[in-house]
Design an enzyme around this catalytic site. Structure first.
Site, PDB file in Angstrom:
ATOM      1  N   CYS A  98       0.765  -1.248   0.000  1.00 27.62           N
ATOM      2  CA  CYS A  98       0.000   0.000   0.000  1.00 27.62           C
ATOM      3  C   CYS A  98       0.799   1.303   0.000  1.00 27.62           C
ATOM      4  O   CYS A  98       0.183   2.369   0.053  1.00 27.62           O
ATOM      5  CB  CYS A  98      -0.940   0.005   1.209  1.00 27.62           C
ATOM      6  SG  CYS A  98      -0.083  -0.175   2.797  1.00 27.62           S
ATOM      7  N   PRO A  99       2.141   1.328  -0.035  1.00 27.01           N
ATOM      8  CA  PRO A  99       2.836   2.616   0.036  1.00 27.01           C
ATOM      9  C   PRO A  99       2.414   3.619  -1.019  1.00 27.01           C
ATOM     10  O   PRO A  99       2.439   4.825  -0.772  1.00 27.01           O
ATOM     11  CB  PRO A  99       4.313   2.223  -0.130  1.00 27.01           C
ATOM     12  CG  PRO A  99       4.388   0.825   0.356  1.00 27.01           C
ATOM     13  CD  PRO A  99       3.090   0.201  -0.041  1.00 27.01           C
TER      14      PRO A  99
END
Length: 386
Positions: A98-99
Site C-alpha cells: 500500500c505505500p
C-alpha cells in the site's frame, strides 16, 4: 476431507491476516508472498502458532511474484485449493502493498511499483471467481481524489466483469477494542449469482452499505479523556474513564511478562540520551515517540530502526511487545537470526490479528445468515406445496 471454508491468501506477508481468519474458523489452504524474507517469517510464525493449537501446518508459503502469475497459474492454484474439499465454495483474501496509496507514503498511485499490484489482485479475483473476497488496504485509497477515482474503476470492474456484489468501509482498530490507532480500508465482495438468486430485490437497490461490518465496540474511542504526557520515570494514575483494554498497559505489563517469551528480548539497542529525556506519552515528533501506558499506541508502522519507545523503560519496544500491539498470539514465534529490521517491517505491514478475526467472523455471519434465510424460504415453499 475438510469441511471448513478454504481460503486462498495473497500478499500474505508474515501471516497476521491469515491468523485472524483461522481463529474465526476458516482454513488457509493456499498462500502467496513475493518477498522471500516475509515468506520465511510466515513459515516460522504460522508453524509455531499452529503447533500450539495442535493443528497441522496445512498452508504452504509459495514465494511467487504475483505480477507474473498467469491465469493458467491461478486456475492451477484454484484446483489445488479445492481438490481436498467437499464444497466448491472458497474465499480469497489479501492486502496488496500500500505505500503508493498511503497519505504518508510514496503516493505513486496505480502507476507505482507497488500500486499496480492492486490492479493485479483485482484481475486475479475476477479470474478465480471465488464465492467471496476480502481486500484490505490503507484509507488513503478513498481519501485521496486520484486514488479514489481509481478505486471506483476497480470496484466497477469487480461488479461488472467479476459479477460480485461489493461493499467497502474504513475501520479504526481502536474502535474495535484494539489498543492501536490503526485505520484500514476493507472491501468485501460476494458472488452475485449466489446472493441474487433468492434476494435480488434486496441488493439491486443498494450498491453499497449492505454488508454488516464488525461492530464498533468503542465508536467514540477517540473522544475519551485520554491522558496527555507524564514525566519519564513517574507512575501516572490510571484514568477511570478509559477502558483498560484500549491502552497498551495490559500488553506491556501483565502476569505473562513479554521479556520472558520468545522474541521478548529483541529490540534495537539505545544509544541516544533521548531515551531517558522523552516524556511518557510524547508522540509529537516524527521520531522517538514514547507510548503512554494508559493510552493506545500510534499506528504500528516501523522502519529504519524507528520503533516506538517503551513507556517506562529507556529503550524501544521489543519484537514481542510490537507483536502484542498487533494482537498476535504469544505462540507465534520467530527465529532469533532473522534481522530485526525485517521483523519490525513485517509487523508494521500486517493487519492486527483481532481486526482480521472480527472481519472474518462478519464474513461467516453474513454467509450463514443468507444460507439460513434461503433454507427457510425453501422449507416454507415445501410446506405451501404440501
Amino acid at each position: 476431507m475438510s469441511q471448513s471454508p478454504p481460503i486462498m491468501s495473497f500478499f500474505t506477508g508474515a501471516g497476521l491476516f491469515d491468523i485472524g481468519f483461522e481463529q474465526a474458523g476458516f482454513e488457509i489452504a493456499w498462500t502467496n508472498e513475493k518477498c522471500c524474507v516475509a515468506a520465511d517469517l510466515y513459515s516460522q510464525g504460522l508453524t509455531s502458532w499452529r503447533r500450539s493449537r495442535r493443528r497441522p501446518n496445512s498452508a504452504s508459503s509459495r514465494i511467487t511474484v504475483i505480477g507474473d502469475i498467469r491465469k493458467a497459474d491461478l486456475q492451477a492454484a484454484r484446483h489445488a485449493t479445492l481438490r481436498k474439499y467437499t464444497s466448491q465454495r472458497f474465499g480469497v483474501i489479501g492486502g496488496p502493498p500500500c505505500p503508493d496509496f498511503s497519505i504518508g507514503g510514496l503516493n505513486g498511485g496505480a502507476n507505482g511499483q507497488s500500486g499496480r499490484l492492486f490492479d493485479v489482485f483485482v484481475e486475479a479475483i475476477i479470474a478465480l471467481s471465488p464465492s467471496f473476497f476480502v481486500i484490505e488496504n490503507v484509507p488513503g485509497l478513498v481519501r485521496t481524489r486520484k486514488h479514489r477515482y481509481h478505486l471506483e474503476h476497480c470496484l466497477a470492474k469487480l461488479r461488472e466483469q467479476g459479477e460480485f456484489v461489493v461493499d467497502w468501509t474504513v475501520i479504526n482498530g481502536l474502535e474495535l477494542g484494539i489498543p492501536q490507532n490503526r485505520e484500514r480500508m476493507f472491501i468485501v465482495g460476494f458472488d452475485r449469482n449466489w446472493i441474487l438468486s433468492q434476494y435480488r430485490e434486496a441488493f439491486e437497490a443498494k450498491v453499497t452499505e449492505w454488508f454488516t461490518w464488525p461492530r464498533r465496540k468503542y465508536p467514540e474511542a477517540a473522544e475519551l479523556p485520554w491522558p496527555t504526557v507524564s514525566p519519564f520515570g513517574s507512575r501516572p494514575s490510571r484514568p477511570k474513564a478509559i477502558p483498560i483494554e484500549l491502552t497498551v498497559y495490559p500488553v506491556l505489563s501483565c502476569s505473562n511478562d513479554p521479556e520472558r517469551i520468545a522474541n521478548g528480548l529483541e529490540w534495537f539497542q539505545p544509544y541516544s540520551a533521548k531515551f531517558r529525556k522523552r516524556n511518557e506519552g510524547d508522540v509529537s515528533n516524527k521520531s522517538f515517540k514514547r507510548l503512554h501506558r494508559y493510552r493506545y499506541s500510534p499506528t504500528a508502522w516501523y522502519g529504519n530502526n524507528e520503533v516506538h519507545l517503551h513507556p517506562w523503560k529507556a529503550r524501544r519496544l521489543s519484537v514481542r511487545e510490537a507483536l502484542r500491539i498487533q494482537t498476535v498470539p504469544d505462540s507465534y514465534e520467530w527465529d532469533v537470526d532473522v534481522p530485526l529490521s525485517a521483523k519490525f517491517r513485517a509487523i508494521g505491514n500486517g493487519v492486527p490479528c483481532e481486526m482480521a478475526r472480527l472481519m472474518a467472523l462478519a464474513i461467516a455471519s453474513f454467509s450463514l445468515r443468507w444460507v439460513l434465510m434461503k433454507q427457510t424460504v425453501l422449507f416454507a415453499c415445501r410446506i405451501l406445496r404440501a
